[in-house]
Structures are given as structure tokens and as C-alpha cells.
Design an enzyme around this catalytic site. Structure first.
Site, PDB file in Angstrom:
ATOM      1  N   SER A 193       0.146   4.241   5.607  1.00 16.04           N
ATOM      2  CA  SER A 193      -0.903   3.454   4.946  1.00 16.04           C
ATOM      3  C   SER A 193      -2.189   3.516   5.753  1.00 16.04           C
ATOM      4  CB  SER A 193      -0.451   2.010   4.788  1.00 16.04           C
ATOM      5  OG  SER A 193       0.720   1.974   4.006  1.00 16.04           O
ATOM      6  N   HIS A 202       7.179   5.593   1.276  1.00 19.23           N
ATOM      7  CA  HIS A 202       7.881   4.388   0.820  1.00 19.23           C
ATOM      8  C   HIS A 202       8.764   4.709  -0.386  1.00 19.23           C
ATOM      9  CE1 HIS A 202       4.163   2.446   2.633  1.00 19.23           C
ATOM     10  NE2 HIS A 202       5.131   1.816   3.266  1.00 19.23           N
ATOM     11  N   ASN A 210       0.853  -1.191   0.000  1.00 19.31           N
ATOM     12  CA  ASN A 210       0.000   0.000   0.000  1.00 19.31           C
ATOM     13  C   ASN A 210       0.890   1.243   0.000  1.00 19.31           C
ATOM     14  OD1 ASN A 210      -2.246   1.899   1.842  1.00 19.31           O
ATOM     15  ND2 ASN A 210      -2.753   0.987  -0.087  1.00 19.31           N
ATOM     16  N   ASP A 251       8.596   5.523  11.941  1.00 19.18           N
ATOM     17  CA  ASP A 251       8.576   4.409  12.900  1.00 19.18           C
ATOM     18  C   ASP A 251       9.887   4.455  13.687  1.00 19.18           C
ATOM     19  OD1 ASP A 251       6.042   3.005  12.111  1.00 19.18           O
ATOM     20  OD2 ASP A 251       7.061   3.055  10.184  1.00 19.18           O
TER      21      ASP A 251
HETATM   22  O1  PAF Z   1       7.545  -0.666   8.587  1.00 19.38           O
HETATM   23  C1  PAF Z   1       6.977  -1.636   8.024  1.00 19.38           C
HETATM   24  O2  PAF Z   1       6.316  -1.489   6.988  1.00 19.38           O
HETATM   25  C2  PAF Z   1       7.103  -3.010   8.640  1.00 19.38           C
HETATM   26  O3  PAF Z   1       7.089  -2.952  10.033  1.00 19.38           O
HETATM   27  C3  PAF Z   1       8.333  -3.794   8.127  1.00 19.38           C
HETATM   28  C4  PAF Z   1       9.634  -3.097   8.506  1.00 19.38           C
HETATM   29  C5  PAF Z   1       8.258  -3.925   6.618  1.00 19.38           C
HETATM   30  C6  PAF Z   1       8.361  -5.197   8.745  1.00 19.38           C
HETATM   31  O4  PAF Z   1       7.210  -5.907   8.431  1.00 19.38           O
END
Ligand code: PAF
EC number: 6.3.2.1
Length: 282
Positions: free
Chosen positions: A188, A37, A32, A152
Site C-alpha cells: 500500500s 491482499h 487499501n 512482512d
Molecule cells: O500486515 C498488515 O496489514 C497489518 O500489520 C496487520 C497484520 C493487518 C495487523 O494490523
């Protein structure tokens, strides 16, 4: 862009790149994809010869009452965006490929201390799920570097610690938060917000900015954070946590200068997180 869902094919494709002496940059995602990203892909593109993205909605990092089933799966659109961003290879496995014996029987990776508190307190087991799948992806892809978003913040700290503790020869690159024009950090989960919640959501970032200004001006920490929680409640949020930590997520002490404000709060059923770095006055 090559798209693979099987481990032997992934290993074969990567072995060819390694034989040719190419460096590999990894961008792990749950799909998504949004511009946050794509900033990770762009950073990996700048730093490595070959960019590998993964899309895997990792069931191990979701709690029993969380949004695993609702989490948006948009593989066709994600593929197009990755290809346009210059990604070379997408690995998008099924849960049965990653966890062939099921989650209960799965070996897990647990990163103590840094996984505790903050999101670790409100999402028990979450960081074990993240650390397990990321360790697995590191072993499958064996990248030279891997890019993760600074939104994050605790996850990034957990991954840095696991790489250090397990002596993995992988450079971890933190990529700055990408925000909408009104300040909302891209996520997302923003897609879950209805129009009214979306209009309120920027108050999370706005609150962090107000708190940063107050703390940098020397206002007392506890009272400032309490004001921030009240402000979030007025904006319609149910705060989960709002904390000031040292940049390494340790406690803030007399000598701490590099610090970070971290918040998680619910708007209706949607849990949003954000953070803001700051320098504390002497
Ligand atoms: O940040 C994310 O999208 C997820 O926590 C990751 C690092 C891909 C692990 O599933």
C-alpha cells in the site's frame, strides 16, 4: 458480502457459520487493497468454507512520526475488490471499537526475541501493536486458519510465535509475495512514491537477487551485504537494514542452509521492505 463494524454483530454472524459446521479463514488487513491482499483472500478461499477479511488501520502499530494519518483509507474500493474476490464477511471496525479505553490503557501482547532487530529495531513498539491487534482479531473471529503475506517476513514470524506460545488452535498460512512486472513487491505504501522514486524502487528486489546469487556461489557474507548496501545507496535508497538471517530469523551459522535476505530502505520519505529466501552452499 456482509460488512460489519460492531463486535456483537460479528460474533453473531460467525456463530451461525460455526453452528453449520463451516471452517473459517481470516485475512487481516489495513485496507487499501492490492493484488497481494487478494492473493491472501484467494488462499483463504481455497482452504476454508467462510472467508472473513478485516480492515483496520491499527494505530497501535504506528510510531509517533509514522504515516498513521496519511495511510490510505479506501473502504468503498476495498469492499468491491473483496466482494469480487469471494470474501464472505468484512469486519471494518473504528479505533474506538477496538480500543475503547484508548491506546495507553490497552492490554498489550508482546512477543520477545523474534520481534527484536530488523523492523523491530527501527520501529520500536511496532510488533507489540501488530501482536496485540492480531491476537484480538483471533479472539473475535476464532478462525481455523489465517493468511498473512510473506513480504512482512518478520511479522509472519512474530505471528507464528504468538500462536505457538499462546497455544492458539489456528493454522498460520504464509502467502508468497506478489510483485509488479519489474519486481517491486506490492505494498500500500508504493502509492506514496513519485514517478522518479517508482522508477528506482525495483532496485530493492534487484539488489536482493544479485546478493542471493553471490551468496549461493559462496561469496563471503559481510562483504556481499556491504556491496548490497552500496548498490542501494547508488540507486537512491537510504538503507535501514540489509541482513542475512536463518529462515527462522536466528543468526546464520556454519550449518545454516535455509536462509533469508531481508531489507528495509527509504526512498525519500517512503520506507520499503522486501526479502528473498535462499539456500546457502555447504
Ligand atoms: O500486515 C498488515 O496489514 C497489518 O500489520 C496487520 C497484520 C493487518 C495487523 O494490523
Amino acid at each position: 458480502m456482509q460488512t460489519l463494524d460492531a463486535i456483537p454483530a460479528l460474533r453473531e454472524a460467525l456463530a451461525a457459520h460455526r453452528r453449520a459446521g463451516r471452517t473459517i479463514g481470516l485475512v487481516p488487513t489495513m485496507g487499501n487493497l492490492h493484488d497481494g491482499h487478494l492473493a491472501l483472500v484467494a488462499e483463504a478461499r481455497r482452504r476454508a468454507d467462510v472467508v472473513v477479511a478485516t480492515i483496520f488501520v491499527n494505530p497501535m502499530q504506528f510510531g509517533p512520526d509514522e504515516d498513521l494519518d496519511a495511510y490510505p483509507r479506501t473502504l468503498a474500493e476495498d469492499r468491491a475488490r473483496l466482494e469480487a474476490a469471494g470474501c464472505d464477511l468484512l469486519f471494518a471496525p473504528d479505533p474506538a471499537t477496538i480500543y475503547p479505553r484508548g491506546l495507553d490503557a490497552q492490554t498489550r501482547v508482546s512477543v520477545p526475541e523474534v520481534s527484536e532487530g530488523l523492523c523491530g529495531a527501527s520501529r520500536p513498539g511496532h510488533f507489540d501493536g501488530v501482536a496485540t491487534v492480531v491476537t484480538m482479531l483471533f479472539h473475535l473471529v476464532q478462525p481455523d486458519l489465517a493468511c498473512f503475506g510473506e513480504k512482512d517476513y518478520q511479522q509472519l514470524a512474530v505471528i507464528r510465535r504468538l500462536v505457538a506460545d499462546l497455544h492458539l488452535p489456528i493454522e498460520i498460512v504464509g502467502v508468497p509475495i506478489v510483485r509488479d512486472a519489474d519486481g517491486l513487491a506490492l505494498s500500500s505504501r508504493n502509492g506514496y512514491l513519485d514517478a522518479d522514486q517508482r522508477a528506482r524502487a525495483p532496485a530493492l528486489h534487484a539488489t536482493l537477487r544479485v546478493l542471493r546469487e553471490a551468496l549461493q556461489a559462496g561469496e563471503p557474507v559481510a562483504a556481499t551485504l556491504e556491496t548490497g548496501r552500496a548498490r542501494l545507496r547508488e540507486a537512491g535508497f537510504a538503507p535501514d537494514y540489509l541482513e542475512l538471517r536463518a529462515a527462522d530469523l536466528g543468526p546464520v551459522g556454519e550449518t545454516t542452509r535455509d536462509a533469508v535476505l531481508l531489507a528495509a530502505a527509504r526512498l525519500g520519505p517512503t520506507r520499503l521492505i522486501d526479502n528473498l529466501s535462499l539456500t546457502l552452499p555447504r
